[in-house]
Design a protein around this motif. Structure first.
Motif, short mmCIF file in Angstrom:
data_model
loop_
_atom_site.label_atom_id
_atom_site.label_comp_id
_atom_site.label_asym_id
_atom_site.label_seq_id
_atom_site.Cartn_x
_atom_site.Cartn_y
_atom_site.Cartn_z
N TYR A 139 10.44 11.35 9.51
CA TYR A 139 9.59 10.52 10.37
C TYR A 139 9.40 9.16 9.70
N ASP A 140 9.67 8.10 10.43
CA ASP A 140 9.54 6.76 9.85
C ASP A 140 8.58 5.88 10.64
N GLY A 141 7.68 6.53 11.37
CA GLY A 141 6.72 5.79 12.19
C GLY A 141 5.40 5.54 11.47
N TRP A 142 4.34 5.42 12.26
CA TRP A 142 3.03 5.03 11.75
C TRP A 142 2.14 6.22 11.44
N LEU A 143 1.42 6.11 10.33
CA LEU A 143 0.28 6.96 10.02
C LEU A 143 -0.95 6.09 10.17
N SER A 144 -1.76 6.37 11.18
CA SER A 144 -2.89 5.51 11.49
C SER A 144 -4.19 6.23 11.19
N ILE A 145 -4.94 5.71 10.25
CA ILE A 145 -6.19 6.35 9.84
C ILE A 145 -7.23 6.21 10.95
N GLU A 146 -7.89 7.33 11.24
CA GLU A 146 -8.97 7.33 12.23
C GLU A 146 -10.15 8.08 11.60
N TYR A 147 -11.05 7.32 11.03
CA TYR A 147 -12.20 7.89 10.32
C TYR A 147 -13.39 7.99 11.27
N GLU A 148 -14.07 9.15 11.26
CA GLU A 148 -15.20 9.35 12.17
C GLU A 148 -16.41 9.92 11.44
N GLY A 149 -16.55 9.57 10.16
CA GLY A 149 -17.62 10.14 9.35
C GLY A 149 -18.88 9.31 9.27
N LEU A 150 -19.73 9.66 8.32
CA LEU A 150 -21.07 9.09 8.20
C LEU A 150 -21.16 7.97 7.18
N GLU A 151 -20.15 7.83 6.32
CA GLU A 151 -20.19 6.81 5.29
C GLU A 151 -19.91 5.43 5.89
N ASP A 152 -20.17 4.39 5.10
CA ASP A 152 -19.87 3.02 5.53
C ASP A 152 -18.39 2.96 5.89
N PRO A 153 -18.05 2.67 7.15
CA PRO A 153 -16.64 2.68 7.57
C PRO A 153 -15.75 1.74 6.76
N LYS A 154 -16.29 0.62 6.32
CA LYS A 154 -15.48 -0.33 5.55
C LYS A 154 -15.03 0.30 4.23
N ILE A 155 -15.95 0.98 3.56
CA ILE A 155 -15.64 1.62 2.28
C ILE A 155 -14.76 2.85 2.50
N ALA A 156 -15.11 3.65 3.50
CA ALA A 156 -14.38 4.90 3.75
C ALA A 156 -12.92 4.63 4.13
N ASN A 157 -12.68 3.62 4.94
CA ASN A 157 -11.31 3.33 5.35
C ASN A 157 -10.48 2.80 4.19
N LYS A 158 -11.08 2.01 3.33
CA LYS A 158 -10.35 1.53 2.15
C LYS A 158 -9.94 2.70 1.27
N GLU A 159 -10.84 3.65 1.07
CA GLU A 159 -10.53 4.83 0.27
C GLU A 159 -9.45 5.68 0.96
N ALA A 160 -9.53 5.80 2.28
CA ALA A 160 -8.52 6.57 3.02
C ALA A 160 -7.14 5.96 2.86
N VAL A 161 -7.06 4.65 2.92
CA VAL A 161 -5.77 3.96 2.74
C VAL A 161 -5.22 4.24 1.34
N ASN A 162 -6.07 4.15 0.33
CA ASN A 162 -5.62 4.39 -1.05
C ASN A 162 -5.10 5.82 -1.21
N ARG A 163 -5.80 6.78 -0.62
CA ARG A 163 -5.36 8.18 -0.73
C ARG A 163 -4.04 8.41 -0.01
N LEU A 164 -3.89 7.78 1.15
CA LEU A 164 -2.66 7.95 1.89
C LEU A 164 -1.49 7.31 1.15
N ARG A 165 -1.71 6.17 0.53
CA ARG A 165 -0.65 5.54 -0.27
C ARG A 165 -0.18 6.49 -1.37
N GLU A 166 -1.14 7.20 -1.99
CA GLU A 166 -0.77 8.14 -3.05
C GLU A 166 0.05 9.31 -2.49
N LEU A 167 -0.34 9.81 -1.34
CA LEU A 167 0.39 10.93 -0.73
C LEU A 167 1.82 10.54 -0.37
N LEU A 168 2.02 9.30 -0.03
CA LEU A 168 3.35 8.85 0.43
C LEU A 168 4.30 8.55 -0.73
#
Length: 277
Positions: free
Chosen positions: A247-276
């Motif tokens: 698969y060479d398409g998009w992985l699009s983060i969709e966060y729906e939690g309680l934390e500050d979305p700005k902080i949570a999305n930055k952390e999600a991006v970092n974790r996904l970069r590590e997984l890839l």
């Protein structure tokens, strides 16, 4: 694979601070992304804003991973269902303006006295009509597993089969399967050949002591949005599976939690970069 964030991931901030799509893209530029996912529900002056979005995307060398249409084909009258088809067709046109060939679509929810078969027939009809335009424009209509009707992988697969268009595929939402009590790993194995877009999402069970409202599953279990990796989804399994099918398409983060979305999305991006890696 490329990483984007859905504007819905910062929905709380968008609503509280009256953000435009341009404001969201300004944030996206600060968190190491390849692209952004935009939604039809956030436009205030669509035509004017599309031009502004095109300019700011070019400024930051970002692209649109997908354009999301918030449609519902499960409506009681033919006129209402025709309006929903027009909504999707408009979404195809906007997607072309934004430079993406992915339009995320919904199917719809059963409600009132409607049956599963009523809903499925209307969804297939609506998608077939929408697909006529999608095929001519070479834009994929990517069904998100969402809601009571098409929340399970077998339902998504059956609808795709019945519509029978090369341009009707899957937006695979890793977290939403938990809301219908299906193992995301099992769902991935069933749908992996149909995936053209991925929502990278996670949920955890609500703690009994938490005084917050979660997302209620079909069996009444409350789930809370989590930064990917902090919840119940085996994201390693899905990412490795995507690598296996090339698969060479998009992985699009969709966060729906309680934390500050700005902080949570930055952390999600970092974790996904590590997984890839």
């Amino acid at each position: 694979m490329k990483i984007s964030v859905s504007m819905y991931s910062v929905n709380r901030t968008v609503r509280q601070e009256n953000w435009s799509a341009v404001d969201f893209i300004e944030l996206a530029n600060t968190i190491n992304l390849d692209g952004v996912e935009l939604l039809d529900i956030y436009w205030q002056d669509k035509e004017k804003e599309i031009e502004e979005v095109q300019n700011v995307l070019q400024k930051y060398n970002l692209v649109v991973s997908a354009y999301d249409v918030t449609n519902n084909f499960v409506k009681g009258s033919a006129e209402e269902r025709a309006d929903e088809v027009e909504k999707v067709i408009d979404g195809i046109k906007v997607a072309k303006q934004l430079g993406t060939n992915i339009v995320r679509v919904f199917c719809g929810d059963i409600h009132g006295e409607l049956t599963y078969q009523d809903g499925q027939d209307w969804i297939v009809e609506g998608l077939k009509k929408s697909a006529e335009v999608a095929e001519s424009e070479q834009v994929y209509l990517a069904i998100e597993n969402h809601g009571l009707l098409a929340g399970k992988s077998e339902q998504v697969a059956e609808i795709i089969e019945k519509v029978n268009s090369p341009y009707v595929k899957s937006t695979f939402d890793t977290g939403n399967f938990l809301l219908v009590h299906q193992d995301p790993k099992e769902a991935f194995d069933r749908l992996k050949k149909e995936i053209v877009h991925v929502h990278f999402k996670d949920f955890r069970k609500k703690d009994p002591n938490e005084d917050v409202n979660g997302f209620r599953s079909t069996q009444g279990v409350e789930l809370i949005g989590a930064v990917p990796g902090d919840g119940q989804v085996d994201l390693d399994y899905i990412v490795n599976g995507l690598k296996e099918i090339k698969y060479d398409g998009w992985l699009s983060i969709e966060y729906e939690g309680l934390e500050d979305p700005k902080i949570a999305n930055k952390e999600a991006v970092n974790r996904l970069r590590e997984l890839l890696k």
